[in-house]
Design a protein around this motif. Structure first.
Motif, PDB file in Angstrom:
ATOM      1  N   MET A  96      46.244 -55.271 -53.624  1.00 20.95           N
ATOM      2  CA  MET A  96      45.420 -54.933 -53.567  1.00 20.95           C
ATOM      3  C   MET A  96      44.628 -53.851 -52.256  1.00 20.95           C
ATOM      4  SD  MET A  96      42.157 -58.025 -54.604  1.00 20.95           S
ATOM      5  CE  MET A  96      40.622 -57.040 -54.095  1.00 20.95           C
ATOM      6  N   GLY A  97      44.471 -52.372 -53.038  1.00 23.21           N
ATOM      7  CA  GLY A  97      44.427 -51.803 -51.652  1.00 23.21           C
ATOM      8  C   GLY A  97      43.069 -52.081 -51.434  1.00 23.21           C
ATOM      9  N   THR A  98      43.406 -52.279 -50.166  1.00 20.21           N
ATOM     10  CA  THR A  98      42.039 -51.681 -49.486  1.00 20.21           C
ATOM     11  C   THR A  98      40.988 -50.594 -49.079  1.00 20.21           C
ATOM     12  OG1 THR A  98      42.816 -51.077 -46.683  1.00 20.21           O
ATOM     13  CG2 THR A  98      42.611 -53.471 -48.106  1.00 20.21           C
ATOM     14  N   LEU A  99      42.055 -48.957 -49.478  1.00 23.09           N
ATOM     15  CA  LEU A  99      40.947 -47.861 -49.090  1.00 23.09           C
ATOM     16  C   LEU A  99      40.058 -47.855 -50.541  1.00 23.09           C
ATOM     17  CD1 LEU A  99      44.084 -45.515 -48.875  1.00 23.09           C
ATOM     18  CD2 LEU A  99      42.569 -46.553 -47.222  1.00 23.09           C
ATOM     19  N   ARG A 108      53.434 -51.035 -52.609  1.00 22.85           N
ATOM     20  CA  ARG A 108      54.835 -51.175 -52.133  1.00 22.85           C
ATOM     21  C   ARG A 108      55.540 -50.367 -51.617  1.00 22.85           C
ATOM     22  NH1 ARG A 108      57.927 -53.158 -57.770  1.00 22.85           N
ATOM     23  NH2 ARG A 108      56.824 -53.425 -59.213  1.00 22.85           N
ATOM     24  N   PHE A 109      54.426 -48.819 -51.528  1.00 22.62           N
ATOM     25  CA  PHE A 109      54.364 -48.081 -50.573  1.00 22.62           C
ATOM     26  C   PHE A 109      53.729 -48.359 -48.879  1.00 22.62           C
ATOM     27  CE2 PHE A 109      55.361 -46.967 -54.785  1.00 22.62           C
ATOM     28  CZ  PHE A 109      56.490 -46.367 -54.533  1.00 22.62           C
ATOM     29  N   LEU A 110      52.948 -48.991 -49.087  1.00 25.93           N
ATOM     30  CA  LEU A 110      51.420 -48.438 -47.905  1.00 25.93           C
ATOM     31  C   LEU A 110      51.262 -50.534 -47.755  1.00 25.93           C
ATOM     32  CD1 LEU A 110      49.277 -46.141 -49.056  1.00 25.93           C
ATOM     33  CD2 LEU A 110      50.758 -45.882 -46.375  1.00 25.93           C
ATOM     34  N   PRO A 111      52.098 -51.192 -47.696  1.00 25.04           N
ATOM     35  CA  PRO A 111      51.832 -52.652 -47.364  1.00 25.04           C
ATOM     36  C   PRO A 111      50.829 -53.320 -46.447  1.00 25.04           C
ATOM     37  CG  PRO A 111      53.808 -52.420 -46.723  1.00 25.04           C
ATOM     38  CD  PRO A 111      53.694 -51.316 -47.434  1.00 25.04           C
ATOM     39  N   ALA A 112      50.609 -51.814 -45.778  1.00 24.16           N
ATOM     40  CA  ALA A 112      49.764 -52.407 -44.658  1.00 24.16           C
ATOM     41  C   ALA A 112      48.447 -52.615 -44.829  1.00 24.16           C
ATOM     42  CB  ALA A 112      49.896 -51.957 -43.328  1.00 24.16           C
ATOM     43  N   LEU A 113      48.190 -51.628 -46.311  1.00 28.92           N
ATOM     44  CA  LEU A 113      47.141 -51.195 -46.757  1.00 28.92           C
ATOM     45  C   LEU A 113      46.814 -51.604 -47.688  1.00 28.92           C
ATOM     46  CD1 LEU A 113      46.808 -47.360 -46.041  1.00 28.92           C
ATOM     47  CD2 LEU A 113      45.515 -49.105 -44.998  1.00 28.92           C
ATOM     48  N   THR A 114      46.571 -53.082 -47.754  1.00 30.72           N
ATOM     49  CA  THR A 114      46.683 -54.076 -49.157  1.00 30.72           C
ATOM     50  C   THR A 114      46.812 -55.208 -48.766  1.00 30.72           C
ATOM     51  OG1 THR A 114      48.990 -54.833 -49.534  1.00 30.72           O
ATOM     52  CG2 THR A 114      48.226 -52.853 -50.867  1.00 30.72           C
ATOM     53  N   LEU A 196      35.730 -62.370 -44.831  1.00 30.98           N
ATOM     54  CA  LEU A 196      35.942 -61.329 -43.706  1.00 30.98           C
ATOM     55  C   LEU A 196      37.821 -61.860 -42.724  1.00 30.98           C
ATOM     56  CD1 LEU A 196      32.595 -61.986 -41.718  1.00 30.98           C
ATOM     57  CD2 LEU A 196      33.592 -59.590 -43.353  1.00 30.98           C
ATOM     58  N   GLN A 197      37.823 -63.020 -42.737  1.00 28.43           N
ATOM     59  CA  GLN A 197      39.480 -63.407 -41.822  1.00 28.43           C
ATOM     60  C   GLN A 197      39.924 -62.257 -42.642  1.00 28.43           C
ATOM     61  OE1 GLN A 197      40.689 -64.158 -39.941  1.00 28.43           O
ATOM     62  NE2 GLN A 197      42.433 -63.818 -39.559  1.00 28.43           N
ATOM     63  N   TRP A 198      40.557 -62.162 -44.320  1.00 25.65           N
ATOM     64  CA  TRP A 198      40.910 -61.770 -45.202  1.00 25.65           C
ATOM     65  C   TRP A 198      41.091 -60.245 -45.107  1.00 25.65           C
ATOM     66  CZ3 TRP A 198      39.537 -58.914 -49.408  1.00 25.65           C
ATOM     67  CH2 TRP A 198      40.320 -58.998 -50.283  1.00 25.65           C
ATOM     68  N   LEU A 199      40.082 -60.121 -44.898  1.00 23.40           N
ATOM     69  CA  LEU A 199      40.286 -58.360 -44.586  1.00 23.40           C
ATOM     70  C   LEU A 199      40.548 -58.023 -43.076  1.00 23.40           C
ATOM     71  CD1 LEU A 199      36.014 -57.440 -45.537  1.00 23.40           C
ATOM     72  CD2 LEU A 199      37.899 -56.896 -47.274  1.00 23.40           C
ATOM     73  N   ARG A 200      40.420 -58.833 -42.525  1.00 26.34           N
ATOM     74  CA  ARG A 200      40.907 -58.109 -41.129  1.00 26.34           C
ATOM     75  C   ARG A 200      42.684 -58.219 -41.354  1.00 26.34           C
ATOM     76  NH1 ARG A 200      35.948 -60.785 -39.168  1.00 26.34           N
ATOM     77  NH2 ARG A 200      37.377 -63.174 -38.925  1.00 26.34           N
ATOM     78  N   GLU A 201      42.951 -59.532 -42.190  1.00 29.71           N
ATOM     79  CA  GLU A 201      44.598 -59.894 -42.100  1.00 29.71           C
ATOM     80  C   GLU A 201      45.531 -58.470 -42.067  1.00 29.71           C
ATOM     81  OE1 GLU A 201      45.336 -62.847 -44.636  1.00 29.71           O
ATOM     82  OE2 GLU A 201      44.506 -63.923 -43.914  1.00 29.71           O
ATOM     83  N   ASP A 202      46.523 -58.178 -41.710  1.00 30.77           N
ATOM     84  CA  ASP A 202      47.228 -56.325 -42.338  1.00 30.77           C
ATOM     85  C   ASP A 202      48.018 -57.151 -43.157  1.00 30.77           C
ATOM     86  OD1 ASP A 202      50.009 -58.054 -41.452  1.00 30.77           O
ATOM     87  OD2 ASP A 202      49.680 -57.523 -39.806  1.00 30.77           O
ATOM     88  N   GLY A 203      48.434 -55.937 -44.132  1.00 25.89           N
ATOM     89  CA  GLY A 203      49.807 -56.220 -45.582  1.00 25.89           C
ATOM     90  C   GLY A 203      50.727 -56.633 -45.696  1.00 25.89           C
ATOM     91  N   GLU A 204      51.481 -56.577 -44.617  1.00 22.73           N
ATOM     92  CA  GLU A 204      52.339 -57.485 -44.654  1.00 22.73           C
ATOM     93  C   GLU A 204      53.317 -57.968 -44.902  1.00 22.73           C
ATOM     94  OE1 GLU A 204      53.956 -55.943 -40.335  1.00 22.73           O
ATOM     95  OE2 GLU A 204      53.152 -53.770 -40.781  1.00 22.73           O
ATOM     96  N   ARG A 205      53.706 -58.381 -46.153  1.00 24.21           N
ATOM     97  CA  ARG A 205      54.766 -59.241 -46.635  1.00 24.21           C
ATOM     98  C   ARG A 205      55.871 -59.859 -45.968  1.00 24.21           C
ATOM     99  NH1 ARG A 205      50.764 -57.766 -48.393  1.00 24.21           N
ATOM    100  NH2 ARG A 205      50.076 -57.723 -50.828  1.00 24.21           N
TER     101      ARG A 205
END
Length: 205
Positions: A96-99, A108-114, A196-205
């Motif tokens: 799920m996107g953080t934007l 798929r294309f912006l994993p760091a933002l999910t 809050l920890q979940w929010l701080r994590e990066d979205g890289e798989r």
């Protein structure tokens, strides 16, 4: 004129893609909710807590709140069941996107933002269980207050997954007249810390 027409076509195509993507997300979550009665039980609790708070007699207020013990346990158990069921989905399906706005297929294309919706559901399940089992920690009214916040935050997360963060914020404000910041400040420390920890994590798989 050609530029304007091209822009209109791009916007139209984006809207179609976004709507199709969101319908897919709604269908995915809906499949896992189909055998549960979470929405009905949550409605029972939120309406019941409102009625209890309106009781002027403190003893009567506690009595009303105690009537919801079984429903509270059922909600906590069903959120856990939902979290376990969603664990079977892939990381891509659960991204799920953080934007604030919806970006179709960002996972798929912006994993760091999910972020991973599966992890978030387990956070909600653990937080709800913690509050439901907190009879000796808070009085009945305070416990109901925290449980309401837990339910609102869980509902916000589901709307966020299906639509977008901005839509989830708006629905929270419209339905319950409360902001996401206020709700996050009102849940248990267990939920807030993990969220809050979940929010701080990066979205890289």
């Amino acid at each position: 004129m050609e530029i304007t027409l091209t822009l209109l076509m791009v916007v139209a195509a984006w809207q179609v893609l976004r709507m199709r993507y969101q319908r897919m997300r709604i269908a995915l979550l809906g499949r896992h909710l189909a055998n549960l009665q979470l929405e009905r039980h949550m409605e029972t609790l939120t309406q019941g807590y409102t009625r209890a708070i309106q009781e002027k007699d403190g003893t009567r207020q506690v009595q009303v709140l105690q009537n919801f013990a079984q429903t509270e346990s059922t909600v906590a158990a069903q959120v856990k069941s939902l979290a376990d069921a969603m664990q079977k989905e892939s990381a891509l399906a659960a991204g799920m996107g953080t934007l604030p706005f919806c970006v179709p297929y960002a996972e798929r294309f912006l994993p760091a933002l999910t972020r991973d919706f599966r992890k978030l559901l387990h956070i909600h399940a653990a937080g709800l269980r913690d509050v439901v089992n907190s009879e000796n920690r808070w009085d009945a009214k305070t416990r109901a207050y925290h449980l309401s916040a837990e339910l609102y935050l869980f509902q916000h997360s589901c709307h966020w997954f299906c639509k977008s963060r901005a839509v989830a914020d708006a629905r929270l404000k419209l339905r319950h007249q409360v902001s996401h910041r206020k709700v996050l400040g009102s849940v248990s420390a267990v939920t807030r810390s993990a969220y809050l920890q979940w929010l701080r994590e990066d979205g890289e798989r």
